[in-house]
Write an enzyme that holds these catalytic residues in place. Structure first.
Site, PDB file in Angstrom:
ATOM      1  N   GLU A  66      28.119  41.269  47.192  1.00 33.75           N
ATOM      2  CA  GLU A  66      27.909  40.817  45.816  1.00 33.75           C
ATOM      3  C   GLU A  66      29.199  40.402  45.116  1.00 33.75           C
ATOM      4  OE1 GLU A  66      26.201  43.000  41.832  1.00 33.75           O
ATOM      5  OE2 GLU A  66      25.202  43.396  43.740  1.00 33.75           O
ATOM      6  N   ASP A  67      30.267  41.140  45.332  1.00 31.67           N
ATOM      7  CA  ASP A  67      31.469  40.958  44.523  1.00 31.67           C
ATOM      8  C   ASP A  67      32.708  40.486  45.273  1.00 31.67           C
ATOM      9  OD1 ASP A  67      30.055  41.746  42.288  1.00 31.67           O
ATOM     10  OD2 ASP A  67      30.707  43.837  42.409  1.00 31.67           O
TER      11      ASP A  67
END
Length: 178
Positions: A66-67
């Protein structure tokens, strides 16, 4: 954990630390981001009595897709399909608008595997606690309250997974900013 599991855990810790090395949390202190995945492992082990090595590795890696620039295939190659699958289940699709992503978490929480539910529970516990202790900079009380209420809707869909973790969330939620 058996030694091979512990070795995989250490590799996952190093991988997560490397991937998140330049990231900071949104709190006033701009805490190193890696503290967050480590906190999830602490919650899982000490509060939830979870020793499943795949869950603990996935907790360390839960925000990498996700990051960071990490791909699911990279996680499969490094940690196996089980760990990668858990991480994938708890990963938000950043191509969606924020309100859609948040509703997706609420809608899909009941359908996660037990292992992914454990990681998601630990994540919500850690995040709610962090909002109480050191809220993200610039978050007014209303936004903090909205976060608590949304997190509760997600956790309500995870109930029946681990009574100790659910009680820990309820205790943290009881400190909802007023």
């Amino acid at each position: 954990m058996k030694l091979p599991d512990f070795e995989q855990f250490i590799v996952a810790l190093e991988f997560a630390a490397r991937k998140h090395r330049d990231q900071r949390r949104k709190d006033r202190e701009a805490s190193p981001y890696i503290n967050h995945p480590i906190q999830l492992v602490w919650v899982l082990v000490h509060e939830g009595q979870i020793t499943d090595p795949d869950v603990l590795c996935a907790a360390l890696l839960h925000d990498t897709i996700e990051d960071t620039e990490t791909t699911r295939d990279e996680l499969v190659a490094a940690f196996g399909a089980s760990v990668a699958s858990i991480v994938d289940e708890v990963t938000d699709d950043k191509s969606l608008e924020k309100h859609v992503r948040k509703q997706h978490q609420v809608d899909h929480a009941p359908h996660l595997t037990r292992q992914a539910k454990l990681v998601k529970l630990a994540d919500k516990i850690a995040n709610v606690r962090d909002v109480v202790i050191s809220p993200p900079q610039g978050w007014p009380i209303e936004r903090q309250q909205e976060y608590f209420d949304w997190a509760k809707r997600v956790v309500d869909g995870l109930r029946g997974t681990n009574a100790a973790l659910e009680a820990a969330f309820d205790e943290a939620y009881s400190r909802r900013p007023q």
